[in-house]
Design an enzyme around this catalytic site. Structure first.
Site, PDB file in Angstrom:
ATOM      1  N   GLU A 126       0.866  -1.167   0.000  1.00  0.00           N
ATOM      2  CA  GLU A 126       0.000   0.000   0.000  1.00  0.00           C
ATOM      3  C   GLU A 126       0.912   1.229   0.000  1.00  0.00           C
ATOM      4  OE1 GLU A 126      -2.768   0.454   3.271  1.00  0.00           O
ATOM      5  OE2 GLU A 126      -3.510   2.339   2.424  1.00  0.00           O
ATOM      6  N   ARG A 157       5.405 -12.840   9.580  1.00  0.00           N
ATOM      7  CA  ARG A 157       6.051 -11.569   9.269  1.00  0.00           C
ATOM      8  C   ARG A 157       7.367 -11.475  10.016  1.00  0.00           C
ATOM      9  NH1 ARG A 157       2.356  -7.822   9.326  1.00  0.00           N
ATOM     10  NH2 ARG A 157       3.702  -6.038   9.549  1.00  0.00           N
ATOM     11  N   LYS A 176       4.145   0.809   9.773  1.00  0.00           N
ATOM     12  CA  LYS A 176       4.292   2.034   8.985  1.00  0.00           C
ATOM     13  C   LYS A 176       3.705   3.236   9.718  1.00  0.00           C
ATOM     14  CE  LYS A 176       2.889   0.162   5.000  1.00  0.00           C
ATOM     15  NZ  LYS A 176       2.488   0.038   3.598  1.00  0.00           N
TER      16      LYS A 176
END
Ligand code: ATP
Ligand code: MG
Length: 577
Positions: A49, A275, A285
């Site tokens: 994104e 992850r 983020k």
């Protein structure tokens, strides 16, 4: 495949080399290839994104997705998952592409955007409405959240759930036409309010957002949710293995529901992996953005950031990052990787390739009393002992030099082999010197220079009479050395798990106040003044350094990439005990 059956191998000749599976995803792919699924195609994608810069966690996903395509002769797309115009920006779109290229991966002509599919997604939403599988809901966001229930409490049906198809279609079209303000209505899937999986309790598919999009401009005022865009985008692009992180495991039934209900001809499959989490840093983020906007760091590419841009500025090599991602592997269970392993991979690469040079970070003047004034000798210094082809460079030797302040002690502790009054040391690539006298500022008592003598017979490190000299120091010629700014970095956070904070406190309490130390007046070899931004060196005995983008011949600036001391070997030993 080689079944071990003699007759088999005779008729089909030698079996084609099949790559070995390195992790569970590769096992799945090998099995799919064996059974002829997807016509033998392997097609992955990396779907960022564009709402921030990429970080080392993304590097893991990039190496995995692009790496699988390379290994199995497939393809990997870059697809921007740009469904939320409130957070996204072209700055991020551009930085993400630059970072992936820098890491060494290539999506050829397969650059896509979820926003490319907005019209198709809209048509699919209408298709669901017509099937009675989606409805327009006028509840507020709070009412929807509340009605969804919890893991222990089933959801409650919205009073708009049974709206007639025609009314849903009309309202949805008017949502698109911009008739309603933000937040007044949403489109929801009509699945199962009693499902044990919360994602299946009539999830929101579209929301109203009167907001320009960085690519589609003002064309849309309704935007699809991630879940409604992702699997369908995979289907459009013919993705075979849609790999995401574990948090999306519970979304997989929804992913499959859309593929099924929309009757899509190509059916991608989603697989989840753990992850990357790493000690001493944060990887969200949202948090990284806060560090930037609150001025806690100098920007997204601050060398202390775990971003690819920050690591590049710090002096990391793409090979070191790829190697790190290879070593940490791909698992199904979350874990935290020690930051020291990343540094270890970096040292491994720099040790082979970084040219050796001399730089004095905290200069102390040395005057060699028996060396002729005005004389300059250009001594040959080898550029890289690990690479004979790297050759040598001339470094100037003069009567006045600088050594590291820390390489001298007036009262040496035991086993101190560096310089002290009466002791002799070797100057790298040059001569033996002996300290004769210490000169101090009479007012402050601070040592201002050392008076030394040298042995002309020891040139280039030759031992004149077999006497032992245990210390070897780096140095620069006072006359020729160039003043430089050197930036030393430590961990951005002072604790191993910065995300762990006492209640009511914020992760920023764990920031390390000493993560940056600027040395304004180091002295470097003259050749380093011309170092191009991004070039990497080993400053002998000090660590690996990299010329910063701020560097100029008038004012060279270097970042310390990593020290020479490797703590990983120690950690590894402890772990195996
Ligand atoms: P956010 O921090 O906003 O939740 P994100 O980190 O998931 O976002 P995306 O841009 O959606 O950011 O990530 C793109 C891809 O990178 C996704 O497929 C995601 O699974 C993967 N990814 C993100 N963080 C990590 C991580 N720490 N380790 C491995 N893969 C990651
Ligand atoms: Mg995400």
């Amino acid at each position: 495949m080689n079944t071990g059956n003699d007759a088999d191998s005779k008729t089909s000749g030698p079996p084609a080399p099949v790559p070995a599976a390195g992790n569970f995803i590769e096992e799945i792919i090998l099995e799919d290839l064996r059974t002829g699924k997807n016509d033998g195609r392997v097609h992955t994608r990396f779907p960022p994104e564009p709402n921030g810069y990429l970080h080392i966690g993304h590097a893991k996903s990039i190496c995995l997705n692009f790496g699988l395509a390379l290994k199995f002769g497939g393809q990997c797309n870059l697809r921007f998952d740009d469904t939320n115009p409130t957070k996204e920006d072209v700055e991020y779109v551009e930085s993400i592409q630059a970072d992936i290229r820098w890491l060494g991966f290539d999506w050829a002509d397969r650059l896509f955007y979820a926003s490319d599919y907005f019209e198709q997604l809209y048509q699919w939403a209408e298709f669901l409405i017509q099937k009675g599988k989606a409805y327009v809901c006028d509840l507020t966001a709070d009412e929807i959240r509340d009605g969804r229930g919890t893991l222990t409490r089933p959801g409650a049906a919205s009073k708009f759930r049974d709206r007639p198809v025609a009314e849903n279609l009309d309202l949805f079209r008017r949502m698109r036409a911009g008739e309603f303000p933000d937040g007044t209505r949403v489109l929801r899937a009509r699945i199962d309010m009693g499902s044990p999986n919360l994602n299946l309790r009539d999830p929101v598919l579209y929301r109203i957002l009167h907001r320009d999009h960085h690519r589609t401009g003002a064309a849309w005022c309704i935007y699809p949710m991630y879940d409604f865009a992702h699997g369908q985008s995979d289907a459009i692009e013919g993705i075979t293995h849609s790999i995401c992180t574990l948090e999306f495991e519970d979304h997989r039934p929804l992913y499959d529901w859309f593929v099924e209900e929309l009757e899509l001809p190509h059916r991608p499959r989603q697989y989840e992996f753990a992850r990357l989490n790493m000690t001493y840093t944060v990887m969200s983020k949202r948090k990284l953005l806060r560090l930037v906007t609150e001025g806690r760091v100098r920007g997204w590419d601050d060398p202390r950031m775990p971003t690819i841009a920050g690591m590049r500025r710090r002096g990391f090599t793409p090979a070191a990052i790829r190697n790190f991602c290879e070593r940490i592997g791909v698992a199904k269970k979350n874990s935290t990787v020690d930051y020291a392993l990343l540094e270890h991979c970096l040292r491994e690469d720099l040790e082979q390739h970084a040219p050796r040079v001399m730089a004095v970070l905290r200069p102390l003047k040395v005057v060699i009393e028996n060396y002729p004034e005005g004389q300059v000798e250009w001594l040959a210094a080898d550029n890289n002992p690990n690479d004979p082809a790297a050759g040598t460079r001339p470094v100037p030797f003069t009567r006045e030099l600088y050594i590291e302040r820390d390489d001298f002690r007036e009262d040496p502790p035991k086993k101190y082999f560096r310089l002290y009054p009466g002791n002799e040391v070797r100057l790298k690539h040059a001569y033996y010197i002996r300290c004769e006298r210490v000169v101090k500022d009479p007012a402050t008592g601070v040592i201002t220079e050392l008076r030394c003598t040298y042995d002309p017979a020891s040139r280039g490190g030759a031992t004149p009479d077999g006497r032992t000299v245990r210390g070897t120091l780096h140095w620069v010629s006072a006359e020729h050395a160039v003043p430089a700014e050197v930036r030393l970095y430590d961990q951005l956070f002072a604790v191993e798990s910065p995300d762990d904070v006492p209640e009511g406190q914020d992760f920023t309490v764990n920031l390390n106040p000493h993560s940056l130390e600027v040395i304004p007046d180091a002295r470097v070899e003259p050749g380093l003044a011309a170092a191009a931004a991004g070039s990497r060196f080993q400053f002998l005995r000090q660590g690996y350094f990299c010329a910063d983008p701020d560097t100029s011949p008038e004012r060279p600036v270097f970042n310390r990439t990593v020290t020479l001391k490797d703590s990983w070997a120690k950690i590894e030993k402890k772990q195996s005990e």
